[in-house]
Structures are given as structure tokens and as C-alpha cells.
Design an enzyme around this catalytic site. Structure first.
Site, PDB file in Angstrom:
ATOM      1  CD  GLN A  86     -13.056  -2.839   0.213  1.00 51.42           C
ATOM      2  OE1 GLN A  86     -11.836  -3.785   1.036  1.00 51.42           O
ATOM      3  NE2 GLN A  86     -12.411  -1.551   1.397  1.00 51.42           N
ATOM      4  CG  HIS A 104     -11.651  -6.614  -3.692  1.00 49.50           C
ATOM      5  ND1 HIS A 104     -12.078  -6.797  -2.713  1.00 49.50           N
ATOM      6  CD2 HIS A 104     -10.606  -6.327  -4.482  1.00 49.50           C
ATOM      7  CE1 HIS A 104     -10.546  -6.218  -2.497  1.00 49.50           C
ATOM      8  NE2 HIS A 104     -10.156  -5.235  -3.155  1.00 49.50           N
ATOM      9  CB  THR A 170     -14.603  -0.579   4.401  1.00 41.34           C
ATOM     10  OG1 THR A 170     -12.879  -1.450   4.393  1.00 41.34           O
ATOM     11  CG2 THR A 170     -15.390   0.433   3.809  1.00 41.34           C
ATOM     12  CB  SER A 171     -11.755  -1.728   8.817  1.00 43.15           C
ATOM     13  OG  SER A 171     -10.971  -2.507   8.166  1.00 43.15           O
TER      14      SER A 171
END
Length: 230
Positions: A86, A104, A170-171
Site C-alpha cells: 500500500q 496505491h 498494515t492493520s
């Protein structure tokens, strides 16, 4: 050769000095995200948006990959590794990873405002009046909120063919990227590296949570994966 798919987010680059997407107050480098990361914000004040990403680009060129990035690249000696990130930085590539998909966009690239396929390399500031080959204003090659994620289907296909899945930095709360884990084959090993994990080990089959920073957690996991190849 087994295929490792790695999903990475802001946490892996934070240890290189790149700030995570939003601070605790919901701002990004002091700006409302809607002002600097949406098509509407760009249409309203393109100069502000260009300046914002110019500063991010300059910062990126001053930092270096950290040990987590290097640990992932070393896995390519024994595994087929695909990284789906991301992040818009190039730290994975600079560390030596050869298969990196940027969901992204990429900060070191630009494209025409009305020409999404007119992508060019860009390490300098983008100024008002800088045009693409088709004659439209250059903008950062970034997927903003409200825009399609053109590489999402490709990322899903890559994940669907994984033998091992690693989630790091990343969550998995940012959609649609967070859905990628559901494309992974059933019962493959999944490793989640996060100092404050927001999921439990029973969230997925064969899930192992490593409660550590990206660098330390990836060092532990890389050693384990390399020992498995001996």
C-alpha cells in the site's frame, strides 16, 4: 519453489523515517487528508496538492530501506516472493526486491491529470504548468481516495496463488486492500507482524501473530523461513 506473498503497509516504512499515513489527530503532515489525497482537493487547490507531494518526494529521497525491507529481499534466494504494498515509496525496490506491486501508486512517478496511462519517472518537484506528453498538467501517480485501484485484480490473482502469506506494517483496515487476505488459499500459513495486532490468532486458519516491530518481527520470521529451506 514456494511462493511467498507479502502485504505491506506504512508500518514497514515508518522505521526508515517515513511518517505513517495519519497522525493521531487524523491529519497527514498537518493537512486534512481530504485536501491533499482526493480528486476534489486537487481540483480545488492543485498547487497545494503538488507542494504536499513534492515535500513527500524530497523526504523519500533522503531515507533508506530498513532491515525489514532487506530481510524480504533476501528471501528471494530461496522463495518466489511477490510484494503487494500500500506504500507509495520505493524502499522495497531499493532493498533489492524484484517483484513489487504498488496498489496505491508510486511517489517517484507522475502522470497527466486527464491521462492515467501517461506515466513517467519523476524525482523532481512537479510544478503548475508542467505538462505530460498529451498536454495536461502532471500530477503525482498516486491513487487518491475515491479513485479506482487499477491493480487490485492483479493483486488478488497473486494472493490467490500464495503458498505462504505475510502481512507486515498494515492493520488491514484500509479497503479494498484489506480484502486481499480473503483471496489466499485455505490453510496456507499466514504470518501477521505488528507490535499491537488488532486481530486474534483464530481470525484465520494457520495464523501466526508476531508481536514485534517490522524490523525485528521480519528478522525472526525470515530466519525461520530460511531454516525451513535447509
Amino acid at each position: 519453489m514456494k511462493k511467498i506473498v507479502v502485504l505491506t503497509g506504512a508500518g514497514i516504512s515508518a522505521e526508515s523515517g517515513i511518517k505513517t499515513f495519519r497522525d493521531a489527530d487524523g491529519l497527514w503532515e498537518g493537512h486534512d487528508v481530504m485536501e491533499v489525497a482526493t480528486p476534489q482537493g486537487y481540483a480545488k487547490n492543485p498547487g497545494l496538492v503538488l507542494d504536499f507531494y513534492n515535500k513527500r518526494r524530497r523526504q523519500l529521497l533522503e531515507v533508506s530501506p530498513n532491515q525489514a525491507h532487506h530481510s524480504l529481499s533476501k528471501l528471494e534466494d530461496h522463495y518466489k516472493v511477490h510484494i503487494i504494498t500500500q506504500n507509495v515509496d520505493d524502499l522495497h525496490e531499493r532493498a533489492g526486491s524484484s517483484n513489487v506491486l504498488h496498489l496505491h501508486g508510486e511517489l517517484l512517478k507522475a502522470r497527466g491529470s486527464n491521462d492515467p496511462n501517461s506515466i513517467v519517472e519523476c524525482k523532481q518537484d512537479i510544478k503548475l504548468g508542467d505538462l505530460c506528453a498529451a498536454g495536461t498538467q502532471l500530477r503525482p501517480h498516486i491513487v487518491w481516495f475515491g479513485e479506482d485501484v487499477p491493480l487490485l485484480d492483479q493483486a488478488a490473482d497473486i494472493t490467490a496463488n500464495a503458498d505462504i502469506l505475510i502481512i507486515i506494517g498494515t492493520s488491514m483496515q484500509v479497503y479494498p486492500a484489506a480484502n486481499l487476505v480473503h483471496y489466499a488459499p485455505n490453510n496456507i500459513p499466514i504470518y501477521f507482524i505488528d507490535p499491537k495486532p488488532n486481530i486474534r490468532e483464530n481470525s484465520f486458519n494457520n495464523l501466526t501473530i508476531i508481536k514485534d516491530s517490522a524490523t525485528k518481527g521480519m528478522e525472526i520470521l525470515a530466519q525461520q523461513l530460511l531454516e525451513d529451506k535447509l
